[in-house]
Scaffold this active site. Structure first.
Site, PDB file in Angstrom:
ATOM      1  N   HIS A   8       7.876  -2.002   9.422  1.00 11.92           N
ATOM      2  CA  HIS A   8       9.151  -0.768   9.217  1.00 11.92           C
ATOM      3  C   HIS A   8       8.588   0.667   9.799  1.00 11.92           C
ATOM      4  O   HIS A   8       7.540   0.652  10.027  1.00 11.92           O
ATOM      5  CB  HIS A   8       9.413  -0.633   7.906  1.00 11.92           C
ATOM      6  CG  HIS A   8       8.326  -0.414   6.901  1.00 11.92           C
ATOM      7  ND1 HIS A   8       7.662   0.862   6.879  1.00 11.92           N
ATOM      8  CD2 HIS A   8       7.391  -1.204   6.294  1.00 11.92           C
ATOM      9  CE1 HIS A   8       6.731   0.884   5.967  1.00 11.92           C
ATOM     10  NE2 HIS A   8       6.584  -0.412   5.655  1.00 11.92           N
ATOM     11  N   GLU A  82       6.480  -6.575   0.826  1.00  7.47           N
ATOM     12  CA  GLU A  82       5.155  -6.094   0.890  1.00  7.47           C
ATOM     13  C   GLU A  82       4.107  -6.836  -0.312  1.00  7.47           C
ATOM     14  O   GLU A  82       4.676  -7.144  -1.249  1.00  7.47           O
ATOM     15  CB  GLU A  82       4.996  -4.502   0.947  1.00  7.47           C
ATOM     16  CG  GLU A  82       3.442  -4.072   1.176  1.00  7.47           C
ATOM     17  CD  GLU A  82       2.805  -4.609   2.284  1.00  7.47           C
ATOM     18  OE1 GLU A  82       2.575  -5.832   2.340  1.00  7.47           O
ATOM     19  OE2 GLU A  82       2.143  -3.828   3.230  1.00  7.47           O
TER      20      GLU A  82
HETATM   21  O1  LIG Z   1       0.110   1.565   1.773  1.00  8.50           O
HETATM   22  C1  LIG Z   1       1.260   1.318   2.466  1.00  8.50           C
HETATM   23  O2  LIG Z   1       1.380   1.652   3.308  1.00  8.50           O
HETATM   24  C2  LIG Z   1       2.259   0.691   1.273  1.00  8.50           C
HETATM   25  O3  LIG Z   1       1.400   0.011   0.393  1.00  8.50           O
HETATM   26  C3  LIG Z   1       2.955  -0.386   1.772  1.00  8.50           C
HETATM   27  O4  LIG Z   1       2.796  -0.781   3.067  1.00  8.50           O
HETATM   28  P1  LIG Z   1       4.068  -0.895   4.046  1.00  8.50           P
HETATM   29  O5  LIG Z   1       4.107   0.670   4.386  1.00  8.50           O
HETATM   30  O6  LIG Z   1       3.597  -1.619   5.318  1.00  8.50           O
HETATM   31  O7  LIG Z   1       5.142  -1.476   3.648  1.00  8.50           O
END
Ligand SMILES: O=C(O)[C@H](O)COP(=O)(O)O
Length: 225
Positions: A8, A82
């Site tokens: 994303h 996630e």
């Molecule tokens: O540390 C992060 O960036 C978050 O834990 C979640 O991962 P994501 O941004 O890819 O959803």
């Protein structure tokens, strides 16, 4: 078939380096919105027949421009979200980042018994992510289409591809960044398994859409000391 596993766009949590895995989760930053628009433009000539997002709203917002451009519905699938950070949730310090990413990369190495502190183990993650991918593939077989786009998350994509895609592996998954709107493409089937086709770790719309100042624990090279 081919699966485009797309991370994303940027969230406020990514900028802060926050381990942010709870539902419904944050939306996108202004840069994240631009990354999502650019991703749709970059994939304009791909023959994408089905589009999926996770239950966290950042993936659904990211998928929206691509859905408009290809006239596709966004199917929200359980299992693509996630990897839950457990007691590390919302923490921003480097020790917590290391613990989180160290745990998930060890799953990519096959150590599925390791557990996130007060969170899931690798068996639980692969069970739910594999089941989601099986849903995607079964629909593609039914509808005889060749390419599906799946908007998911940094740790989830790196960990799944690290163990499941031939040509990846845990070390590769640890060393290769997956910035917001980076894409990991795999080809294969449920029976034959998956081959890594490419791992474009930078924002697919171009490096001008990267944010070098973001702390972003799940996107960076985690093999670095
Ligand atoms: O540390 C992060 O960036 C978050 O834990 C979640 O991962 P994501 O941004 O890819 O959803």
């Amino acid at each position: 078939m081919r699966l485009l596993l797309i991370r994303h766009g940027e969230t406020p949590g990514n900028v802060l380096g926050q381990l942010d895995t709870d539902h419904p989760g944050p939306g996108l930053t202004e840069l994240g919105e631009r990354q999502a628009e650019a991703m749709a433009r970059a994939l304009a000539n791909e023959r994408i027949a089905a589009l999926y997002a996770s239950t966290l709203i950042r993936t659904q917002i990211t998928a929206a421009p691509l859905a408009r451009l290809h006239s596709l519905d966004i199917e929200v699938l359980d299992g693509l979200h996630e990897i839950e950070a457990g007691s590390l949730e919302k923490l921003t310090d480097h020790e917590s980042h290391k613990r989180y990413m160290g745990t998930v990369i060890s799953w990519a190495a096959g150590n599925l018994d390791q557990r996130m502190p007060a969170g899931p183990d690798g068996h639980a993650f692969f069970e739910r992510f594999d089941a989601a991918i099986a849903n995607v593939v079964e629909r593609a077989v039914r509808e005889r289409h060749g390419t599906a786009a799946v908007v998911s998350h940094g740790a989830a994509i790196r960990t799944w591809a690290g163990l499941r895609a031939r040509g990846a592996g845990h070390d590769f998954a640890a060393r290769h960044i997956l910035a917001n709107t980076g894409i990991v493409a795999v080809e294969g089937s449920l029976d034959a398994g998956w081959n890594l086709i490419h791992w474009d770790g930078s924002p697919v719309g171009g490096l001008a859409l990267a944010d070098p100042t973001a702390e972003d624990p799940t996107g960076r090279d985690v093999a670095a000391p």
